[in-house]
Design an enzyme around this catalytic site. Structure first.
Site, short mmCIF file in Angstrom:
data_model
loop_
_atom_site.label_atom_id
_atom_site.label_comp_id
_atom_site.label_asym_id
_atom_site.label_seq_id
_atom_site.Cartn_x
_atom_site.Cartn_y
_atom_site.Cartn_z
N HIS A 1 81.16 -15.56 41.79
CA HIS A 1 81.96 -15.38 40.52
C HIS A 1 82.88 -14.30 40.94
O HIS A 1 84.23 -14.39 40.59
CB HIS A 1 81.14 -15.21 39.47
CG HIS A 1 79.94 -16.32 39.10
ND1 HIS A 1 78.71 -15.90 39.08
CD2 HIS A 1 80.09 -17.59 38.85
CE1 HIS A 1 78.02 -17.16 38.40
NE2 HIS A 1 79.13 -18.03 38.53
N SER B 1 73.82 -19.59 40.85
CA SER B 1 72.96 -18.63 40.03
C SER B 1 71.56 -19.04 39.93
O SER B 1 70.66 -18.25 40.07
CB SER B 1 73.61 -18.44 38.62
OG SER B 1 74.95 -17.96 38.55
#
Ligand code: ADP
Length: 161
Positions: A16, A127
């Site tokens: 990210h 994630s």
């Protein structure tokens, strides 16, 4: 030109962060929008994700981080932004991202979605996998920024007690 990068970021990863840095280098202003969906359970609260991402991008003066409950296109309309950014890793991401962009276009045809492809260093970072690694005692220190690694250690410890 301002661009919105929405996501759950639960937790934010080096993948990210790479997308955020690259987008901040291309666009005048980047708005990272953290999805706060009351119907979802997160590993980290919206406020915790906000604090972590703010620290991760502290050196990038053209990045703002916000929490948002609801449709991303509504947020884009509210602040008058016409481009949504998403990141793609493997082909597996594509189906979902493609459908999401079609849905957003149906909601507001003036808003475009653009994609940045992952850097190969972050190709496998996800994630959900990082949470698993953390819960099973694996080493995630190369996968997330230091602020996230610290928070993950703390959360895993809390779950043990
Ligand atoms: P979601 O919003 O679907 O819950 P995430 O919060 O996991 O997704 O991610 C936000 C965006 O960042 C998505 O477009 C996702 O595909 C992208 N992304 C996640 N991990 C990476 C990575 N390692 N490299 C590039 N893009 C990524």
């Amino acid at each position: 030109m301002t661009i919105i990068y929405p996501g759950s970021f639960d937790p934010p990863t080096n993948g990210h962060l790479d997308i955020m840095r690259r987008a901040a280098g291309i666009f005048d202003q980047l708005e990272v929008v953290i999805a706060d969906n009351p119907r979802k359970t997160y590993f980290f609260s919206a406020q915790e994700r906000l604090t972590m991402i703010r620290e991760m991008v502290a050196d990038l003066s053209n990045v703002r981080v916000t929490l948002w409950q609801g449709l991303v296109v509504k947020y884009a309309e509210k602040i008058g932004v016409r481009i949504i950014l998403r990141g793609v890793r493997a082909l597996a991401d594509f189906d979902y991202e493609f459908e999401l962009s079609m849905m957003n276009r149906a909601l507001n045809p003036k808003i475009e979605t653009i994609f940045l492809t992952t850097d190969q260093k972050y190709f496998v970072l996800r994630s959900s996998a990082i949470k698993e690694v953390a819960l099973f005692g694996g080493d995630f220190s190369e996968m997330v920024p230091p602020v996230v690694a610290k928070a993950l250690r703390g959360r895993v410890q809390e779950r043990k007690t």
